[in-house]
Write an enzyme that holds these catalytic residues in place. Sequence first.
Site, mmCIF file in Angstrom:
data_model
loop_
_atom_site.group_PDB
_atom_site.id
_atom_site.type_symbol
_atom_site.label_atom_id
_atom_site.label_comp_id
_atom_site.label_asym_id
_atom_site.label_seq_id
_atom_site.Cartn_x
_atom_site.Cartn_y
_atom_site.Cartn_z
ATOM 1 N N ARG A 133 2.030 -6.146 5.545
ATOM 2 C CA ARG A 133 2.708 -6.741 6.704
ATOM 3 C C ARG A 133 2.155 -6.060 7.949
ATOM 4 O O ARG A 133 2.047 -4.832 8.011
ATOM 5 C CB ARG A 133 4.219 -6.669 6.597
ATOM 6 C CG ARG A 133 4.806 -5.329 6.234
ATOM 7 C CD ARG A 133 6.318 -5.460 6.191
ATOM 8 N NE ARG A 133 6.929 -4.180 5.829
ATOM 9 C CZ ARG A 133 8.215 -4.031 5.620
ATOM 10 N NH1 ARG A 133 9.025 -5.048 5.693
ATOM 11 N NH2 ARG A 133 8.705 -2.839 5.310
ATOM 12 N N HIS B 39 5.586 -4.157 -12.825
ATOM 13 C CA HIS B 39 6.884 -4.016 -13.491
ATOM 14 C C HIS B 39 7.424 -5.435 -13.650
ATOM 15 O O HIS B 39 7.243 -6.271 -12.761
ATOM 16 C CB HIS B 39 7.803 -3.142 -12.627
ATOM 17 C CG HIS B 39 9.225 -3.055 -13.104
ATOM 18 N ND1 HIS B 39 9.558 -2.876 -14.437
ATOM 19 C CD2 HIS B 39 10.393 -3.108 -12.435
ATOM 20 C CE1 HIS B 39 10.886 -2.824 -14.533
ATOM 21 N NE2 HIS B 39 11.407 -2.969 -13.341
ATOM 22 N N SER C 149 2.149 1.192 6.468
ATOM 23 C CA SER C 149 0.988 1.258 5.577
ATOM 24 C C SER C 149 -0.235 0.538 6.143
ATOM 25 O O SER C 149 -1.349 0.780 5.695
ATOM 26 C CB SER C 149 1.342 0.754 4.184
ATOM 27 O OG SER C 149 1.988 -0.470 4.225
ATOM 28 N N TYR D 228 0.857 -1.186 0.000
ATOM 29 C CA TYR D 228 0.000 0.000 0.000
ATOM 30 C C TYR D 228 0.895 1.238 0.000
ATOM 31 O O TYR D 228 0.791 2.115 0.832
ATOM 32 C CB TYR D 228 -0.906 -0.025 1.239
ATOM 33 C CG TYR D 228 -2.136 0.844 1.135
ATOM 34 C CD1 TYR D 228 -3.136 0.577 0.209
ATOM 35 C CD2 TYR D 228 -2.303 1.940 1.992
ATOM 36 C CE1 TYR D 228 -4.269 1.365 0.129
ATOM 37 C CE2 TYR D 228 -3.445 2.739 1.918
ATOM 38 C CZ TYR D 228 -4.420 2.442 0.988
ATOM 39 O OH TYR D 228 -5.546 3.224 0.906
HETATM 40 N N1 LIG Z 1 6.461 3.918 -7.762
HETATM 41 C C1 LIG Z 1 5.883 3.966 -8.956
HETATM 42 O O1 LIG Z 1 5.328 4.972 -9.305
HETATM 43 C C2 LIG Z 1 5.843 2.790 -9.897
HETATM 44 C C3 LIG Z 1 5.438 2.986 -11.230
HETATM 45 C C4 LIG Z 1 5.269 1.863 -12.068
HETATM 46 C C5 LIG Z 1 5.543 0.597 -11.546
HETATM 47 N N2 LIG Z 1 5.969 0.458 -10.259
HETATM 48 C C6 LIG Z 1 6.190 -0.894 -9.729
HETATM 49 O O2 LIG Z 1 5.182 -1.134 -8.753
HETATM 50 C C7 LIG Z 1 5.681 -2.005 -7.732
HETATM 51 C C8 LIG Z 1 5.512 -1.339 -6.394
HETATM 52 O O3 LIG Z 1 6.347 -0.198 -6.337
HETATM 53 P P1 LIG Z 1 6.043 1.032 -5.384
HETATM 54 O O4 LIG Z 1 7.028 2.094 -5.738
HETATM 55 O O5 LIG Z 1 4.591 1.328 -5.403
HETATM 56 O O6 LIG Z 1 6.424 0.391 -3.971
HETATM 57 P P2 LIG Z 1 6.505 1.126 -2.567
HETATM 58 O O7 LIG Z 1 5.704 2.369 -2.543
HETATM 59 O O8 LIG Z 1 7.935 1.243 -2.141
HETATM 60 O O9 LIG Z 1 5.797 -0.010 -1.645
HETATM 61 C C9 LIG Z 1 5.539 0.238 -0.324
HETATM 62 C C10 LIG Z 1 4.664 -0.878 0.191
HETATM 63 O O10 LIG Z 1 5.393 -2.107 0.222
HETATM 64 C C11 LIG Z 1 5.488 -2.574 1.551
HETATM 65 N N3 LIG Z 1 6.805 -3.131 1.794
HETATM 66 C C12 LIG Z 1 7.999 -2.483 1.814
HETATM 67 N N4 LIG Z 1 9.000 -3.326 2.062
HETATM 68 C C13 LIG Z 1 8.429 -4.545 2.231
HETATM 69 C C14 LIG Z 1 8.948 -5.829 2.545
HETATM 70 N N5 LIG Z 1 10.255 -6.025 2.704
HETATM 71 N N6 LIG Z 1 8.061 -6.854 2.626
HETATM 72 C C15 LIG Z 1 6.745 -6.660 2.464
HETATM 73 N N7 LIG Z 1 6.192 -5.473 2.176
HETATM 74 C C16 LIG Z 1 7.029 -4.425 2.057
HETATM 75 C C17 LIG Z 1 5.241 -1.362 2.412
HETATM 76 O O11 LIG Z 1 4.758 -1.787 3.648
HETATM 77 P P3 LIG Z 1 5.182 -1.067 5.027
HETATM 78 O O12 LIG Z 1 4.370 0.182 5.110
HETATM 79 O O13 LIG Z 1 4.818 -2.079 6.028
HETATM 80 O O14 LIG Z 1 6.648 -0.769 4.918
HETATM 81 C C18 LIG Z 1 4.208 -0.616 1.596
HETATM 82 O O15 LIG Z 1 2.933 -1.166 1.788
HETATM 83 C C19 LIG Z 1 7.121 -2.287 -8.135
HETATM 84 O O16 LIG Z 1 7.140 -3.473 -8.892
HETATM 85 C C20 LIG Z 1 7.509 -1.117 -9.016
HETATM 86 O O17 LIG Z 1 8.549 -1.395 -9.928
HETATM 87 C C21 LIG Z 1 6.107 1.522 -9.426
HETATM 88 MG MG LIG Z 2 10.696 1.343 -12.984
#
Ligand SMILES: NC(=O)c1ccc[n+]([C@@H]2O[C@H](COP(=O)([O-])OP(=O)(O)OC[C@H]3O[C@@H](n4cnc5c(N)ncnc54)[C@H](OP(=O)(O)O)[C@@H]3O)[C@@H](O)[C@H]2O)c1
Ligand SMILES: [Mg+2]
Length: 328
Positions: free
Chosen positions: A47, A107, A52, A24
């Site tokens: 988790r 991704h 989150s 999240y």
């Molecule tokens: N960021 C973007 O805009 C974007 C764009 C296109 C594609 N993507 C893709 O989308 C996916 C998610 O990326 P994101 O940037 O959205 O991720 P993110 O914001 O960093 O994800 C955070 C979430 O992941 C949880 N989390 C963090 N570390 C964890 C761990 N070790 N084990 C379990 N849960 C964990 C966090 O929980 P806690 O709160 O408990 O830490 C939180 O709910 C990736 O594959 C990325 O390449 C991202």
């Molecule tokens: Mg990327």
Amino acid sequence: MKVYHDKDIDGSILDDLTVAVLGYGSQGRAQALNMRDSGVNVVLGLREGGKSWKKAKEDGWEPMTHLEAAEKADIVLMLMPDMAQPVVWGEEVSLAMRKGKALQFAHGFNIHFGEVKPPSDIDVIMVAPKSPGPELRRQYEAGFGVPALVAVHQDASGKALQKALAIAKAIGSGRAGVLETTYQIETETDLFGEQAVLCGGVDQLIRRGFKVLTEAGYPPESAYFEVCNELKLIVDLIYTSGIGGMYRAVSDTAKWGGMTIGPMVIDDHVEENMRKALKAVQDESFAKAWISESKSGAKKFDELMAECDALEIEKVGKEIRKMSGLEK
Ligand SMILES: NC(=O)c1ccc[n+]([C@@H]2O[C@H](COP(=O)([O-])OP(=O)(O)OC[C@H]3O[C@@H](n4cnc5c(N)ncnc54)[C@H](OP(=O)(O)O)[C@@H]3O)[C@@H](O)[C@H]2O)c1
Ligand SMILES: [Mg+2]
């Protein structure tokens, strides 16, 4: 590339299915809220006790563990950081993925580089919105959407593409356009883009422009405005009207200077470096190095972030953004 819009997509396949959003953060929150608003039956897997978890409760969710959510769901969205996915997959999600279910990524990293190896009787799909999560949410709330890529790595049910398209529609991307691609193309172009141009390239351009101006004795505030603040206005012009549209909106002096001096600054040598970056993505050496950095505690990663935070441009920039009300 094949492009789909809302009218081309039958989203009714989701009527009888449950979708689990795991994570999240940037993407997880935006996609979960957009799908919920589109009437999809969404459950959240997080988790327990994490940051989150609390945020999700504030947004009116009843979060559960990754495993519980994956058990309840027909389509499971892996929306935690790429480096966390193999562990969450191995320890929890894989235990719940029975025949006919679908595993979805935003991704292609872990499927393309083989860090997650799903069984052959499930669908493996991708819906990758081409914007950061908060923008995906903002656009949806404004009645628009951001474009997304969809891909099918494995079609066990015969309905993998239909599922991916229905999710893309539910997050609002069908309003803007959904392009069909492959895991390989998405993964390699996404990594190259963020390294060479979007994140890495732009960062270095700003840092070095700031360095050159301030070393020559110009005030840091002037340097900040000229090489960083105004970049947003220029990128907005390119975003809405292309490179030519941008040039038509700036002065003739800026047009002439940009088109004659630009290629001297970003020269063939830079292009050669870009080819090296692409090669490291293609031959998997970038992925191997990043996985090993992450597995060994991400010390260098933390050092680089600290180095970035300590830059003079970051201090000046913060003051200017506070002064203009952009940042608290
Ligand atoms: N960021 C973007 O805009 C974007 C764009 C296109 C594609 N993507 C893709 O989308 C996916 C998610 O990326 P994101 O940037 O959205 O991720 P993110 O914001 O960093 O994800 C955070 C979430 O992941 C949880 N989390 C963090 N570390 C964890 C761990 N070790 N084990 C379990 N849960 C964990 C966090 O929980 P806690 O709160 O408990 O830490 C939180 O709910 C990736 O594959 C990325 O390449 C991202
Ligand atoms: Mg990327």
